[in-house]
Write a protein that holds these residues in place. Structure first.
Motif, PDB file in Angstrom:
ATOM      1  N   LEU A   1       0.862  -1.248   0.009  1.00  0.00           N
ATOM      2  CA  LEU A   1       0.123  -0.011  -0.133  1.00  0.00           C
ATOM      3  C   LEU A   1       0.790   1.225  -0.160  1.00  0.00           C
ATOM      4  CD1 LEU A   1      -3.080   0.669  -0.129  1.00  0.00           C
ATOM      5  CD2 LEU A   1      -3.118   0.844   2.615  1.00  0.00           C
ATOM      6  N   SER A   2       2.088   1.157   0.454  1.00  0.00           N
ATOM      7  CA  SER A   2       2.962   2.478   0.504  1.00  0.00           C
ATOM      8  C   SER A   2       3.665   2.650  -1.019  1.00  0.00           C
ATOM      9  CB  SER A   2       4.196   2.152   1.455  1.00  0.00           C
ATOM     10  OG  SER A   2       3.743   1.629   2.569  1.00  0.00           O
TER      11      SER A   2
ATOM     12  N   PHE B   1      14.736  -6.922  16.589  1.00  0.00           N
ATOM     13  CA  PHE B   1      14.518  -5.802  15.657  1.00  0.00           C
ATOM     14  C   PHE B   1      15.264  -6.458  14.214  1.00  0.00           C
ATOM     15  CE2 PHE B   1      16.234  -2.132  13.151  1.00  0.00           C
ATOM     16  CZ  PHE B   1      14.990  -1.726  12.886  1.00  0.00           C
TER      17      PHE B   1
ATOM     18  N   LEU C   1      13.328  -6.987  10.704  1.00  0.00           N
ATOM     19  CA  LEU C   1      13.651  -6.285   9.428  1.00  0.00           C
ATOM     20  C   LEU C   1      14.052  -7.198   8.438  1.00  0.00           C
ATOM     21  CD1 LEU C   1      14.744  -3.779   8.090  1.00  0.00           C
ATOM     22  CD2 LEU C   1      16.881  -4.103   8.935  1.00  0.00           C
ATOM     23  N   ARG C   2      14.587  -8.507   8.567  1.00  0.00           N
ATOM     24  CA  ARG C   2      14.985  -9.310   7.478  1.00  0.00           C
ATOM     25  C   ARG C   2      13.770  -9.994   7.081  1.00  0.00           C
ATOM     26  NH1 ARG C   2      20.141 -12.091   9.218  1.00  0.00           N
ATOM     27  NH2 ARG C   2      20.525 -10.029   9.094  1.00  0.00           N
TER      28      ARG C   2
ATOM     29  N   TYR D   1       8.886  -4.127   7.455  1.00  0.00           N
ATOM     30  CA  TYR D   1       9.299  -2.737   7.187  1.00  0.00           C
ATOM     31  C   TYR D   1       8.996  -2.337   5.710  1.00  0.00           C
ATOM     32  CZ  TYR D   1      10.650  -2.669  11.854  1.00  0.00           C
ATOM     33  OH  TYR D   1      10.826  -2.929  13.347  1.00  0.00           O
ATOM     34  N   GLU D   2       8.625  -3.286   4.863  1.00  0.00           N
ATOM     35  CA  GLU D   2       8.331  -2.911   3.640  1.00  0.00           C
ATOM     36  C   GLU D   2       7.195  -2.291   3.242  1.00  0.00           C
ATOM     37  OE1 GLU D   2      10.189  -4.733   0.546  1.00  0.00           O
ATOM     38  OE2 GLU D   2      11.745  -4.472   2.240  1.00  0.00           O
ATOM     39  N   ASP D   3       6.200  -2.474   3.800  1.00  0.00           N
ATOM     40  CA  ASP D   3       4.796  -1.558   3.812  1.00  0.00           C
ATOM     41  C   ASP D   3       4.350  -1.285   5.119  1.00  0.00           C
ATOM     42  OD1 ASP D   3       2.677  -0.650   2.501  1.00  0.00           O
ATOM     43  OD2 ASP D   3       1.586  -2.736   2.214  1.00  0.00           O
ATOM     44  N   LEU D   4       4.755  -0.109   5.696  1.00  0.00           N
ATOM     45  CA  LEU D   4       4.321   0.217   6.856  1.00  0.00           C
ATOM     46  C   LEU D   4       2.613   0.885   6.543  1.00  0.00           C
ATOM     47  CD1 LEU D   4       7.381   2.171   8.076  1.00  0.00           C
ATOM     48  CD2 LEU D   4       6.371  -0.116   8.729  1.00  0.00           C
ATOM     49  N   GLU D   5       2.322   1.235   5.409  1.00  0.00           N
ATOM     50  CA  GLU D   5       1.050   1.743   5.214  1.00  0.00           C
ATOM     51  C   GLU D   5       0.244   0.525   5.271  1.00  0.00           C
ATOM     52  OE1 GLU D   5      -1.573   4.839   4.674  1.00  0.00           O
ATOM     53  OE2 GLU D   5       0.592   4.959   5.014  1.00  0.00           O
ATOM     54  N   GLY D   6       0.277  -0.477   4.641  1.00  0.00           N
ATOM     55  CA  GLY D   6      -0.515  -1.509   4.465  1.00  0.00           C
ATOM     56  C   GLY D   6      -0.815  -2.159   5.769  1.00  0.00           C
TER      57      GLY D   6
ATOM     58  N   TRP E   1      -3.361  -1.449   8.328  1.00  0.00           N
ATOM     59  CA  TRP E   1      -4.847  -1.690   7.927  1.00  0.00           C
ATOM     60  C   TRP E   1      -5.123  -3.134   7.926  1.00  0.00           C
ATOM     61  CZ3 TRP E   1      -8.212   2.226   7.597  1.00  0.00           C
ATOM     62  CH2 TRP E   1      -7.840   3.317   7.280  1.00  0.00           C
ATOM     63  N   ARG E   2      -4.012  -4.014   7.710  1.00  0.00           N
ATOM     64  CA  ARG E   2      -4.195  -5.231   7.718  1.00  0.00           C
ATOM     65  C   ARG E   2      -4.763  -5.976   9.113  1.00  0.00           C
ATOM     66  NH1 ARG E   2      -2.075  -7.509   3.002  1.00  0.00           N
ATOM     67  NH2 ARG E   2      -0.714  -6.271   1.898  1.00  0.00           N
TER      68      ARG E   2
ATOM     69  N   LEU F   1      -7.005  -4.545  10.803  1.00  0.00           N
ATOM     70  CA  LEU F   1      -8.203  -4.535  10.598  1.00  0.00           C
ATOM     71  C   LEU F   1      -8.926  -5.621   9.895  1.00  0.00           C
ATOM     72  CD1 LEU F   1      -8.365  -0.723  10.968  1.00  0.00           C
ATOM     73  CD2 LEU F   1      -8.473  -2.182  12.845  1.00  0.00           C
ATOM     74  N   ASP F   2      -8.366  -6.310   9.265  1.00  0.00           N
ATOM     75  CA  ASP F   2      -8.993  -7.145   8.086  1.00  0.00           C
ATOM     76  C   ASP F   2      -9.174  -8.585   8.816  1.00  0.00           C
ATOM     77  OD1 ASP F   2      -9.656  -8.720   6.072  1.00  0.00           O
ATOM     78  OD2 ASP F   2      -7.829  -9.039   5.321  1.00  0.00           O
TER      79      ASP F   2
ATOM     80  N   SER G   1     -10.708 -11.267   7.346  1.00  0.00           N
ATOM     81  CA  SER G   1     -10.991 -12.077   6.509  1.00  0.00           C
ATOM     82  C   SER G   1     -10.277 -13.606   6.993  1.00  0.00           C
ATOM     83  CB  SER G   1     -10.605 -11.833   4.957  1.00  0.00           C
ATOM     84  OG  SER G   1      -9.197 -11.517   5.049  1.00  0.00           O
TER      85      SER G   1
END
Lengths: 734, 58
Positions: A55-56, B22, B26-27, B31-36, B39-40, B42-43, B45
């Motif tokens: 999403l980013s 930490f 990281l490995r 930290y690839e998609d902090l935005e997603g 939200w995940r 709250l999913d 499914s």
């Protein structure tokens, strides 16, 4: 479709696990709901092992068991959901995993861990020193600190050491040189002090310095990565691919990196040509506005040269691909571009200028301190300790953060205003700009042709013309279709190459096309041409009723007039340099009230004008989108291009702005000026800090406690000052 | 003060464990998609049960 296939193998990498992997840029992801929707829909498909939306970065990565699945299904499924997607060509995406970023983050984590633990021990020593700590306990604490600090400095200091070594090898000084010297001396001195059971050790200073600087570097890197990723997505979604014509007559769609000289490429009507080459067969007209700025269509036939970036209108062409042919426009542009880019590399960034001034002064001060104390009769060893403490306390923590901290905050502001920065130092150069040169076609005007009369939804002729226009790929038809908002194409409409579209309804003809094709009398056309001198005309006729003429041309961007007025008010000198006809340029210049304009310019003329202005002491911002602008973009002090620009121009410019508005040009200049003020303030803050700290150090009063307080204090001060940029724009937008 | 000989290594070990955790996160790409990621959580499914069945029907 068997005749035309897309060669998916070019986009797929097979992983060690046996699964095939593909990355796609997806357009239209706006919120988390899109993410769930896409992932669920794709996971329902057979054979898909993993589908994950980032999403980013608005990217999708999918994995599937190699044989079981056809990747075309994925794109079709996404299209059905309403998302445009295009796979990344692995050859063009340089880094999938962010190697530099994770190296920095690991170094940051290690130095953070070390800084916290060493500080824990150091504070105990400092408070113990003023009360009743015994020698053994202090030695023990110092040794533990040394055991943590030594490996940390070696590991977390690498980004600085390698950069410093690189700079020294080419005989230059950058900020990393004094940083490396400071950190290494602080650690070395502390080790010697520890061995000698001395009272003070500076392990905490060395490691904390690394931690602060790495935090700055990491934020800087992340900001750049974010904008670069968006720029890559935009490039990929433009789908720069070509259809190669195979020997058996079928075509295969391939990414550009897989197309070589000698290949034959088929270009369908309405497609943008993505290669340079010679037309082998077919006839058509080309829209060259992105290449030369000329808005009139240019007819091409077998034997003519065509260039990447031009738009094919109505005929199918077979083009034989040439490697940058000698003597062509592109060749000329590339040559000019190279020389222009060399000129720019002489610009010295503000941070480098500061470090060139800083390093010799500080190192000389340390040397004088050493000699001074010896002259005053101190032993060489304590003198050396004091001299090194001067270097430690002046280690340019605040100075090294002063510029990047502002750059990070400013790039965030730019990003919000829909500007993607290509170069970090563009902010400084934008701030200095006092002259703005615009290209006309595609920069001041909309990139696509539009209807020049206001589109009335009640206008029935326009509505019906629009329906017919949906069956054509000619740019004039596309403009009519867009203006009318028509959605339902006319069944049985036929496109007649070079003339227009026609459809039969009962026994009545409906025609949309050239005025002659629709039977428009010469006098009517001549009169209309007087009214719209720079327009092209398309006509619509229905049965016996009188044909209608629609003027189509380049219209100004909606906010062009406002932005030009704002720029004038701020005192920028404005100018238009265009490759289009004089009359067309004059029109636009008059409308915008820009007195200085030139038309029918070649790329070298544009460069010449830019150079002339630079000679006269102006700082030139060039805004342009065409292939013919690329050399001038590179030659100017700083340059911007719209997202619709050709690839070569985008890479030659310092920043790309998105959307249909040119407001970002004005906003960008304002943010840059404000950021530049903050950068200078930050440099002053760090200079004042040094002026205060150095005398204390020279006199030998610096304890590790003073060093730690002074260094972290000044770093926090410049960072907070940088954040003010954000606050000042927040309060303005409210 | 001898207690320090035990306490400091323990403190370092705890800190080191945090660092290791930490580096592991990281490995493993967290930290690839902090935005997603925000939200995940709250999913729903991935939740099995009657509520999920209802959703699928509707």
């Amino acid at each position: 479709m068997t005749a035309h296939t897309r060669d998916w193998d070019a986009f797929i990498t097979v992983k060690d696990t046996g699964y095939a992997h593909m990355d796609l840029a997806v357009d239209g992801i706006t919120c988390a709901a899109c993410m769930y929707e896409i992932e669920r829909a794709l996971q329902r498909l057979d054979g898909i092992e993993k589908a994950r939306v980032n999403l980013s970065s608005h990217r999708l990565s999918i994995e599937w068991s190699s044989e079981a699945h056809d990747p075309a299904q994925v794109v079709d499924e996404l299209e059905a959901l309403g998302y445009k997607a295009y796979p990344f060509d692995p050859a063009r995406v340089k880094e999938r995993g962010d190697k530099v970023g994770s190296t920095l983050l690991k170094a940051l984590a290690v130095s953070g861990f070390a800084a916290m633990n060493i500080m824990l021990l150091s504070i105990s020593v400092w408070s113990g020193n003023s009360s009743d700590i015994d020698m053994e306990t202090r030695a023990f604490f110092h040794w533990v600190s040394a055991a943590i600090a030594m490996p940390t400095v070696v590991y977390a200091g690498r980004p600085f050491f390698t950069s410093a070594v690189k700079a020294i090898k080419v005989g230059r000084l950058n900020m990393d040189v004094p940083i490396s010297i400071g950190v290494l001396l602080a650690t070395g001195l502390s080790l010697v002090q520890t061995i000698q059971h001395a009272k003070h050790a500076y392990f905490d200073s060395a490691v904390m310095l690394l931690f602060f600087l790495l935090a700055g570097r990491y934020l800087d890197h992340m900001m750049r990565r974010k904008t670069r990723r968006f720029a890559e997505n935009i490039a990929v979604l433009k789908a720069e691919s070509a259809s190669r014509l195979n020997d058996d007559g079928s075509t295969t769609e391939l990414p550009l990196s897989k197309i070589g000289a000698g290949d034959r490429v088929m270009i369908r009507p309405g497609e943008r040509i993505s290669v340079d080459g010679i037309v082998q067969s077919g006839e058509s007209e080309l829209d060259q506005s992105l290449v030369t700025g000329e808005t009139m269509l240019e007819p091409v036939k077998a034997g003519d040269a065509v260039f990447a970036g031009t738009m094919n209108t109505h005929g199918t062409l077979i083009v034989s691909v040439t490697a940058a042919a000698k003597g062509t426009v592109l060749d000329e542009v590339n040559r000019l571009l190279e020389t222009a880019l060399e000129g720019r590399s002489t610009y010295v960034q503000i941070a480098d200028r500061a470090s060139r001034l800083y390093a010799p002064v500080v190192h000389a001060a340390a040397l004088l301190t050493f000699l001074g104390w010896i002259v005053l009769g101190l032993n060489w060893q304590p003198s050396l300790v004091i001299a090194i403490s001067v270097l430690i306390i002046t280690c340019p923590c605040a100075l090294a953060l002063a510029i990047p901290a502002v750059q990070v905050v400013a790039s965030g502001q730019f990003f919000k205003e829909r500007i993607l920065l290509n170069a970090g130092d563009a902010i400084e150069r934008l701030a200095a700009a006092d002259t703005v040169i615009f290209d006309k076609t595609g920069t001041l005007t909309m990139p696509d042709q539009t209807l020049l009369i206001s589109a009335d939804k009640e206008d029935e002729a326009l509505q019906r013309a629009g329906q017919l226009a949906l069956s054509s790929t000619h740019p004039l038809s596309i403009a009519v279709a867009k203006a009318s908002g028509a959605l339902m194409p006319v069944t049985g409409a036929k496109e007649i190459a070079g003339k227009g579209v026609e459809a039969k309804e009962g026994d009545q003809w409906r025609r949309l096309g050239s005025p002659a094709f629709c039977g428009v009398p010469e006098e009517t056309l001549a009169e209309a041409m007087k009214q719209f001198p720079s327009a092209s005309f398309i006509a619509y006729a229905e049965g016996e009723s009188e044909p209608r003429l629609f003027p189509i041309g380049q219209s100004l961007r909606d906010d062009a007039e406002d932005v030009i007025r704002l720029l004038k008010k701020k005192g920028y000198q404005l100018e238009i340099l265009s490759g289009d006809r004089q009359s067309a340029v004059k029109d636009v210049a008059d409308q915008l009230g820009i007195a200085a304009w030139k038309g029918e310019l070649k790329p070298q003329d544009k460069i010449a004008r830019v150079e002339e202005l630079k000679q006269a002491g102006r700082n030139v911002l060039m805004v342009g989108d065409g292939l013919n602008d690329a050399p001038a973009l590179a030659a100017a002090n700083v340059s911007l291009s719209p997202v619709s620009a050709v690839h070569i121009s985008q890479s030659a410019s310092d920043a790309v702005f998105m959307g249909d508005s040119i407001r970002p040009i004005y906003d960008g200049l304002q943010i840059a000026r404000r950021a530049h003020v903050l950068m200078q303030q930050n440099l002053w803050i760090s200079a004042i800090y040094n002026v205060l700290a150095v005398p204390i150090a020279v006199m030998g009063f610096v304890t590790p406690l003073v060093a730690a307080l002074a260094m972290s204090g000044s770093s926090i001060l410049v960072t907070l000052n940088a954040v003010r940029l954000r606050l000042s724009f927040l309060s303005k937008s409210q | 003060m001898e207690i320090l000989v035990y306490l400091i290594p323990i403190a370092l070990f705890l800190g080191g464990a945090g660092l290791a955790a930490f580096l592991w996160s990281l490995r493993s790409g967290q930290y690839e998609d902090l935005e997603g990621a925000k939200w995940r959580i709250l999913d729903d499914s991935d939740v099995e049960g009657p509520k999920r069945a209802q959703e699928n029907d509707g």
